[in-house]
Design a protein around this motif. Structure first.
Motif, short mmCIF file in Angstrom:
data_model
loop_
_atom_site.label_atom_id
_atom_site.label_comp_id
_atom_site.label_asym_id
_atom_site.label_seq_id
_atom_site.Cartn_x
_atom_site.Cartn_y
_atom_site.Cartn_z
N GLU A 66 0.83 -1.21 0.00
CA GLU A 66 0.00 0.00 0.00
C GLU A 66 0.86 1.26 0.00
OE1 GLU A 66 -3.33 0.35 -0.28
OE2 GLU A 66 -3.16 -1.79 -0.76
N LEU A 67 2.05 1.17 0.63
CA LEU A 67 2.95 2.32 0.68
C LEU A 67 3.80 2.44 -0.59
CD1 LEU A 67 4.04 2.05 4.41
CD2 LEU A 67 2.81 3.96 3.38
N GLY A 68 3.58 1.55 -1.55
CA GLY A 68 4.24 1.71 -2.85
C GLY A 68 5.23 0.62 -3.22
N LEU A 69 5.54 -0.31 -2.30
CA LEU A 69 6.48 -1.39 -2.64
C LEU A 69 5.75 -2.36 -3.58
CD1 LEU A 69 9.27 -2.73 -2.16
CD2 LEU A 69 8.18 -4.06 -0.36
N ARG A 70 6.03 -2.25 -4.87
CA ARG A 70 5.24 -2.97 -5.87
C ARG A 70 5.98 -4.13 -6.51
NH1 ARG A 70 0.44 -0.24 -6.92
NH2 ARG A 70 0.02 0.69 -4.89
N GLU A 71 7.31 -4.11 -6.48
CA GLU A 71 8.01 -5.18 -7.17
C GLU A 71 9.30 -5.52 -6.45
OE1 GLU A 71 8.02 -4.79 -11.42
OE2 GLU A 71 9.75 -6.09 -11.63
N ILE A 72 9.52 -6.83 -6.26
CA ILE A 72 10.77 -7.28 -5.66
C ILE A 72 11.46 -8.24 -6.63
CG2 ILE A 72 10.04 -7.02 -3.27
CD1 ILE A 72 9.60 -10.09 -3.24
N SER A 73 12.77 -8.28 -6.54
CA SER A 73 13.54 -9.26 -7.29
C SER A 73 14.10 -10.23 -6.26
CB SER A 73 14.66 -8.56 -8.05
OG SER A 73 15.45 -9.53 -8.70
N LEU A 74 13.58 -11.45 -6.27
CA LEU A 74 13.91 -12.43 -5.24
C LEU A 74 15.05 -13.33 -5.74
CD1 LEU A 74 12.90 -13.53 -2.47
CD2 LEU A 74 11.47 -15.09 -3.77
N GLY A 75 16.21 -13.25 -5.07
CA GLY A 75 17.36 -14.03 -5.52
C GLY A 75 17.26 -15.47 -5.05
N SER A 76 16.46 -16.28 -5.76
CA SER A 76 16.26 -17.66 -5.31
C SER A 76 17.34 -18.60 -5.87
CB SER A 76 14.87 -18.16 -5.69
OG SER A 76 14.62 -17.91 -7.04
N GLU A 77 17.85 -18.33 -7.05
CA GLU A 77 18.97 -19.04 -7.71
C GLU A 77 18.64 -20.47 -8.14
OE1 GLU A 77 20.83 -16.64 -8.03
OE2 GLU A 77 20.86 -15.53 -6.16
N SER A 78 18.03 -21.29 -7.27
CA SER A 78 17.76 -22.69 -7.61
C SER A 78 16.60 -23.20 -6.77
CB SER A 78 19.01 -23.54 -7.33
OG SER A 78 18.70 -24.92 -7.49
N GLY A 79 15.92 -24.22 -7.28
CA GLY A 79 14.87 -24.89 -6.51
C GLY A 79 15.34 -26.24 -6.00
N ASP A 80 16.63 -26.47 -6.04
CA ASP A 80 17.19 -27.77 -5.68
C ASP A 80 17.96 -27.65 -4.36
OD1 ASP A 80 18.14 -30.53 -6.29
OD2 ASP A 80 20.08 -29.49 -6.36
N ASP A 81 17.53 -28.38 -3.35
CA ASP A 81 18.12 -28.23 -2.02
C ASP A 81 19.62 -28.52 -1.99
OD1 ASP A 81 15.99 -27.25 -0.55
OD2 ASP A 81 15.17 -29.24 -0.16
N TRP A 82 20.04 -29.56 -2.74
CA TRP A 82 21.47 -29.89 -2.76
C TRP A 82 22.27 -28.70 -3.30
CZ3 TRP A 82 25.14 -30.43 -6.67
CH2 TRP A 82 26.34 -31.03 -6.29
N THR A 83 21.75 -28.10 -4.38
CA THR A 83 22.44 -26.95 -4.98
C THR A 83 22.43 -25.75 -4.02
OG1 THR A 83 21.78 -27.69 -7.17
CG2 THR A 83 22.46 -25.39 -6.97
N LEU A 84 21.28 -25.50 -3.41
CA LEU A 84 21.19 -24.35 -2.48
C LEU A 84 22.17 -24.51 -1.33
CD1 LEU A 84 17.30 -23.97 -2.45
CD2 LEU A 84 18.93 -22.27 -3.31
N ASP A 85 22.31 -25.75 -0.86
CA ASP A 85 23.24 -26.01 0.23
C ASP A 85 24.69 -25.83 -0.26
OD1 ASP A 85 23.80 -26.89 2.89
OD2 ASP A 85 24.54 -28.75 2.00
N ARG A 86 24.95 -26.31 -1.46
CA ARG A 86 26.31 -26.25 -2.01
C ARG A 86 26.77 -24.82 -2.25
NH1 ARG A 86 28.34 -28.30 -7.42
NH2 ARG A 86 30.53 -28.72 -7.02
N ILE A 87 25.84 -23.93 -2.64
CA ILE A 87 26.24 -22.53 -2.87
C ILE A 87 26.11 -21.70 -1.60
CG2 ILE A 87 25.70 -22.60 -5.34
CD1 ILE A 87 23.10 -21.11 -4.76
N ASP A 88 25.70 -22.33 -0.51
CA ASP A 88 25.58 -21.65 0.79
C ASP A 88 24.55 -20.51 0.74
OD1 ASP A 88 26.06 -21.40 3.44
OD2 ASP A 88 27.98 -20.39 3.27
N LYS A 89 23.40 -20.81 0.14
CA LYS A 89 22.35 -19.77 -0.01
C LYS A 89 21.61 -19.55 1.31
CE LYS A 89 20.34 -16.85 -2.67
NZ LYS A 89 21.07 -15.76 -3.31
N LYS A 90 21.69 -20.52 2.20
CA LYS A 90 21.04 -20.44 3.51
C LYS A 90 19.52 -20.28 3.41
CE LYS A 90 24.29 -20.95 6.69
NZ LYS A 90 25.24 -21.66 5.82
N CYS A 91 18.92 -21.00 2.49
CA CYS A 91 17.46 -21.17 2.46
C CYS A 91 17.20 -22.45 1.67
CB CYS A 91 16.75 -19.96 1.85
SG CYS A 91 17.07 -19.73 0.11
#
Ligand code: SF4
Length: 152
Positions: free
Chosen positions: A120-145
């Motif tokens: 409502e205050l104007g935050l209309r678009e975010i760019s979410l750095g998800s990088e991968s949907g694969d848990d092994w890859t996320l762990d390997r790159i140390d994405k911490k999610c």
């Protein structure tokens, strides 16, 4: 304007104005990323943010868009972020579209109602750095999610 370190502008968003409300990245550990290696994370003082908005009000009073910096400015709690968005609207009253890059963890620390309020205050678009949907890859790159965190 206070631009204190590395500035990365999302190429898909308008080139200007940019408003630095944080410096660096709260995580700064993804193994593939060197963007902010030499920039310690800091929040910009509110005085700097207000000074920059006053400058923008003089130089670009009809601004309708603005990108928040730096890597993940939405890391701030709702209580810290809300007054900044209110200040943007005060100094730039034609504001329609606030952009920000973010990490999954920055969204998870806010309720759905808080996110709606930021919209409502104007935050209309975010760019979410998800990088991968694969848990092994996320762990390997140390994405911490995890893939489940991203989906949620
Ligand atoms: S969260 Fe983004 S900016 Fe931070 S280290 Fe990872 S890829 Fe780089």
């Amino acid at each position: 304007m206070h631009f204190t370190g590395t500035v990365y502008r999302n190429p898909y968003w308008p080139t200007w104005p940019l408003l630095e409300i944080t410096q660096g990245c709260t995580h700064n550990k993804c193994k593939f990323c060197t963007m902010y290696k030499d920039v310690p994370f800091k929040m910009s003082p509110m005085e700097w943010i207000e000074e920059d908005l006053k400058e923008l009000a003089e130089t670009d009073p009809n601004a309708k868009t603005i990108q928040l910096l730096s890597a993940n400015p939405l890391c701030m709690t709702y209580d810290k972020l809300m007054p900044i968005l209110e200040m943007i609207n005060k100094y730039l009253p034609k504001m329609e579209y606030i952009y920000a890059c973010t990490r999954v963890t920055d969204i998870k620390n806010k309720t759905v109602e808080q996110l709606k309020s930021l919209k409502e205050l104007g935050l209309r678009e975010i760019s979410l750095g998800s990088e991968s949907g694969d848990d092994w890859t996320l762990d390997r790159i140390d994405k911490k999610c995890s893939a489940a965190d991203i989906t949620e």
